[in-house]
Scaffold this motif. Sequence first.
Motif, PDB file in Angstrom:
ATOM      1  N   CYS A  28       0.800  -1.232   0.000  1.00 28.04           N
ATOM      2  CA  CYS A  28       0.000   0.000   0.000  1.00 28.04           C
ATOM      3  C   CYS A  28       0.829   1.276   0.000  1.00 28.04           C
ATOM      4  O   CYS A  28       0.351   2.315  -0.448  1.00 28.04           O
ATOM      5  CB  CYS A  28      -0.950   0.014   1.198  1.00 28.04           C
ATOM      6  SG  CYS A  28      -2.193  -1.280   1.165  1.00 28.04           S
ATOM      7  N   ALA A  81       5.557   1.088  -5.180  1.00 25.19           N
ATOM      8  CA  ALA A  81       5.209   2.133  -6.136  1.00 25.19           C
ATOM      9  C   ALA A  81       6.437   2.903  -6.597  1.00 25.19           C
ATOM     10  O   ALA A  81       6.584   3.223  -7.786  1.00 25.19           O
ATOM     11  CB  ALA A  81       4.186   3.078  -5.520  1.00 25.19           C
ATOM     12  N   GLU A 125       0.837   7.061 -14.940  1.00 23.78           N
ATOM     13  CA  GLU A 125      -0.069   6.386 -14.021  1.00 23.78           C
ATOM     14  C   GLU A 125       0.665   5.925 -12.757  1.00 23.78           C
ATOM     15  O   GLU A 125       0.133   6.024 -11.647  1.00 23.78           O
ATOM     16  CB  GLU A 125      -0.715   5.181 -14.719  1.00 23.78           C
ATOM     17  CG  GLU A 125      -1.683   5.555 -15.841  1.00 23.78           C
ATOM     18  CD  GLU A 125      -2.856   6.373 -15.339  1.00 23.78           C
ATOM     19  OE1 GLU A 125      -3.265   6.148 -14.177  1.00 23.78           O
ATOM     20  OE2 GLU A 125      -3.354   7.217 -16.086  1.00 23.78           O
ATOM     21  N   ALA A 126       1.899   5.433 -12.930  1.00 18.04           N
ATOM     22  CA  ALA A 126       2.673   4.986 -11.777  1.00 18.04           C
ATOM     23  C   ALA A 126       3.019   6.159 -10.862  1.00 18.04           C
ATOM     24  O   ALA A 126       2.984   6.038  -9.633  1.00 18.04           O
ATOM     25  CB  ALA A 126       3.946   4.276 -12.234  1.00 18.04           C
ATOM     26  N   LYS A 179       1.311   8.911 -10.560  1.00 18.41           N
ATOM     27  CA  LYS A 179       0.069   9.323  -9.898  1.00 18.41           C
ATOM     28  C   LYS A 179      -0.237   8.407  -8.716  1.00 18.41           C
ATOM     29  O   LYS A 179      -0.653   8.858  -7.647  1.00 18.41           O
ATOM     30  CB  LYS A 179      -1.094   9.300 -10.892  1.00 18.41           C
ATOM     31  CG  LYS A 179      -2.413   9.810 -10.320  1.00 18.41           C
ATOM     32  CD  LYS A 179      -3.501   9.798 -11.378  1.00 18.41           C
ATOM     33  CE  LYS A 179      -4.786  10.413 -10.820  1.00 18.41           C
ATOM     34  NZ  LYS A 179      -5.289   9.706  -9.644  1.00 18.41           N
ATOM     35  N   THR A 180      -0.027   7.099  -8.917  1.00 17.12           N
ATOM     36  CA  THR A 180      -0.251   6.149  -7.825  1.00 17.12           C
ATOM     37  C   THR A 180       0.675   6.445  -6.653  1.00 17.12           C
ATOM     38  O   THR A 180       0.257   6.427  -5.486  1.00 17.12           O
ATOM     39  CB  THR A 180      -0.023   4.706  -8.316  1.00 17.12           C
ATOM     40  OG1 THR A 180      -0.946   4.414  -9.374  1.00 17.12           O
ATOM     41  CG2 THR A 180      -0.216   3.711  -7.188  1.00 17.12           C
ATOM     42  N   ASP A 207      -0.557   9.507  -4.830  1.00 24.94           N
ATOM     43  CA  ASP A 207      -1.751   9.198  -4.035  1.00 24.94           C
ATOM     44  C   ASP A 207      -1.384   8.470  -2.753  1.00 24.94           C
ATOM     45  O   ASP A 207      -1.930   8.742  -1.675  1.00 24.94           O
ATOM     46  CB  ASP A 207      -2.729   8.351  -4.860  1.00 24.94           C
ATOM     47  CG  ASP A 207      -3.344   9.127  -6.009  1.00 24.94           C
ATOM     48  OD1 ASP A 207      -3.881   8.484  -6.941  1.00 24.94           O
ATOM     49  OD2 ASP A 207      -3.290  10.369  -5.980  1.00 24.94           O
ATOM     50  N   LEU A 208      -0.435   7.533  -2.863  1.00 25.68           N
ATOM     51  CA  LEU A 208      -0.001   6.800  -1.681  1.00 25.68           C
ATOM     52  C   LEU A 208       0.728   7.708  -0.704  1.00 25.68           C
ATOM     53  O   LEU A 208       0.601   7.575   0.514  1.00 25.68           O
ATOM     54  CB  LEU A 208       0.904   5.636  -2.088  1.00 25.68           C
ATOM     55  CG  LEU A 208       0.224   4.494  -2.864  1.00 25.68           C
ATOM     56  CD1 LEU A 208       1.258   3.483  -3.331  1.00 25.68           C
ATOM     57  CD2 LEU A 208      -0.826   3.814  -2.000  1.00 25.68           C
TER      58      LEU A 208
END
Length: 337
Positions: free
Chosen positions: A289, A294, A320-321, A323-324, A327-328
Motif C-alpha cells: 500500500c 510504487a 499512471e505509476a 500518480k499512484t 496518491d499513496l
Amino acid sequence: MEMKDKVLSSGHYLFDNKPLIVKPWTRDLEMTKEDVKFVPAWVQIHKLPLKFWGKGLPKIASLLGKFIKCDVATEERTRLGYARVMVELVVDQELPAEIAFKDEKGSVIRVDVEYEWRPVKCKKCQGMGHEMEHYMKGIRENVVKKPVKQFIHMKIEALVSRSVFYLTMIYAFNGIQDRTPLWDHLRRFAGQVDGPWAMAGDFNCVLSTTERVGGNTPNAEIEPFRNCVADCAWSDRFPELYANFLPEGMLDHTPCLISSSTQVQKTRNFKYYNMWGASKDFLPIIKRCWSIVAMRKVVELQKMNGKDPSNVGLISEEFEASKTLRDLSVARDSFLA
C-alpha cells in the motif's frame, strides 16, 4: 521537426475552453504579448431545428464569426439539446444572445446562442482576460520588471489597500554551472527587497536528496541551492510561510498554494501498536500500500523511458505509476498528520 510541424498544423488548441496560441520556438523568440484580433471559441446554438444541422449549419454559424468545425456529437446527432460549433470570433465584437435567419419558405427562425467562453479585452491596458472595471474593484495589478533568463521579478500592488509584495517566478537551467547566475542574482535581490517576497517555479534542483524520486542527487548539485536559501535568510525572514500542494486533477503538474500563518504547524506523534506486528498480513500490506513498490515501479519506468523516450505506452505507464505514488504519499502523510 516532424513532430513540431504536426503540432503547429493540427488546428486550434483550447485549455479550459480558452484558446491556447501556439507558435514555433526560435532562439530569438520575444516573450511579449501579441495584439490578438481573432480567437476561436465553442458556441452552443439552442432551439435549432434538426433540418438545419447538416450543410446549413456552417452558414448559420457564420452569423457569429468564421465557421471552423462542429463537434462529434453534433455531426452524429447523439446530443439533440443544442448544436455545438467552433467559430472564430473578433475580440472586440458584440456577442449576440440570439441570431435570426430565414428558412427556405422565408419564415424567420430565431435561435438562442450560448458562449462557452467569451473573449474579454480591457479598454484601459488593451490586455486580454480582464475588463477595465476590475481596476476599480481592487484587483491586483502586476508590474513586471524586465524579464531575464531563468527568472522574472514582479512587484504586485493592490490598488485599493495599496499593500505590496514581491514575487519571483523561476525556471532554472538544467546545468549546475548554468544556474550559478540565478543564485547570485537572488542573493543581490534579497538585499534590495523591502517587503514580503515569495519565490515559486521550477528550480531544477532540490534541497534534500529525499525530495527526488529516482536516481541519486550529488551534494555538488544541492549545495549551491542550499547556500542561496541560507544567504537570503529565507527561513529567518519569512518563517510563517508554507506551501500546500493541491491535487493535480487532469494536469501533470501540481498546483501550489502559498499561505502565511502565525500559528506553528504541529504534527501529532505517530503511534505504533504492537498488535499490528503480530498479524502475518501486516508487512505485506504495508509494502503493497505504501511507497516501496510504487517507487520502484516509477524508477524502473523512468529508466525504460530514458532508453526509449518516444514510446507513448511507457510514457502513459510512468504517468499512471507516478500518480499512484503521489496518491499513496498523500495517504501516508494524512495518516501521520
